[in-house]
Write an enzyme that holds these catalytic residues in place. Structure first.
Site, short mmCIF file in Angstrom:
data_model
loop_
_atom_site.label_atom_id
_atom_site.label_comp_id
_atom_site.label_asym_id
_atom_site.label_seq_id
_atom_site.Cartn_x
_atom_site.Cartn_y
_atom_site.Cartn_z
N PHE A 59 -10.32 33.04 -73.33
CA PHE A 59 -9.09 32.65 -73.40
C PHE A 59 -9.25 31.28 -73.94
CE2 PHE A 59 -8.77 35.80 -70.12
CZ PHE A 59 -7.39 36.12 -70.22
N CYS A 60 -8.09 30.22 -74.28
CA CYS A 60 -8.06 29.13 -74.94
C CYS A 60 -9.04 28.14 -74.15
CB CYS A 60 -6.80 28.71 -74.86
SG CYS A 60 -6.51 27.08 -75.16
N PRO A 61 -9.87 27.34 -74.63
CA PRO A 61 -9.89 27.25 -76.14
C PRO A 61 -11.32 28.02 -76.78
CG PRO A 61 -10.83 25.28 -75.17
CD PRO A 61 -10.59 26.13 -74.09
N GLY A 62 -11.47 29.30 -76.03
CA GLY A 62 -12.89 29.91 -76.57
C GLY A 62 -12.97 30.24 -77.86
N ASP A 115 -6.06 36.36 -77.36
CA ASP A 115 -5.31 35.34 -76.58
C ASP A 115 -4.31 34.92 -77.65
OD1 ASP A 115 -4.88 33.35 -74.53
OD2 ASP A 115 -5.92 31.83 -76.02
#
Lengths: 76, 130
Positions: free
Chosen positions: A13-16, A40
């Site tokens: 998920f953000c910011p991955g 995502d």
């Protein structure tokens, strides 16, 4: 130009996915292309925004079977 | 253009707040901002090396996040330092109260910092509090 590097951020998920792209950008040369894979949707919208802000090139964003493919060229 | 400065104060030890603070710090840092994070109160014990303390969920979203592949907040803080211009500073008062030294804290944290120095450093920047 080397082969296009695939940055697999699927499942994160953000910011991955963005962080994975940034780490990958450090390993390639100016002019090289990278393709970020993300499941995502927020990252699919946010990564081009970051790319523009810091001055790289956003080439395309496409979605296929729930996976976004964001293609970026390292510009500096 | 002047360098944009982003400052983040974290005093909560709950998952949602630490997560949001780490997201702001890391994304700002990789977007070219000069980032200063100040860790105090209930946030600091989580950054003691090898601690068994885990950030509890504050509500439904935190519980949901624990079951998904959300980037770990400590990893995001570390990436803010490695990939951008970020400093993660432990509050010297909180360290004194806990009785911990700098070398007992996570390696990517900066120098023990007092409020006077922090306030002087972040003057004129936008400040986020969590």
């Amino acid at each position: 130009m080397g082969p296009r590097m695939i940055v697999d951020g699927k499942g994160s998920f953000c910011p991955g996915p963005l962080m994975e792209l940034i780490a990958a950008l450090k390993q390639v040369h100016v002019g090289d292309e990278l393709e970020v894979l993300s499941t995502d949707k927020g990252s699919a919208n946010d990564i081009p925004e970051w790319v523009r802000k810091v001055g790289h090139e956003h080439l395309s964003t496409t979605e296929q079977d729930g996976v976004w493919h964001i293609v970026v060229r390292k510009a500096k | 253009m002047a360098i944009e400065k982003t400052s983040v104060v974290v005093i909560s030890g709950t998952l949602e707040r630490l997560q949001m603070a780490a997201m702001v710090a890391s994304v700002a840092a990789v977007s070219g901002h000069e980032v200063t994070v100040f860790l105090s109160m209930n946030a600091l014990p989580l950054f003691v090396r090898g601690t068994a303390v885990r950030a509890p969920a504050e509500g439904e979203m935190g519980v949901l996040m624990q079951s998904k592949q959300v980037p770990e907040f400590k990893m995001l803080f570390e990436q803010a330092v490695e990939l951008g211009e970020a400093r993660i500073l432990p509050c010297s008062m909180a360290m004194d109260v806990m009785g911990v030294e700098r070398d007992q804290l996570e390696g990517y944290l900066g120098e023990a910092t007092g409020l006077t120095k922090f306030l002087a450093d972040v003057q004129g920047s936008q400040v986020w509090t969590f």
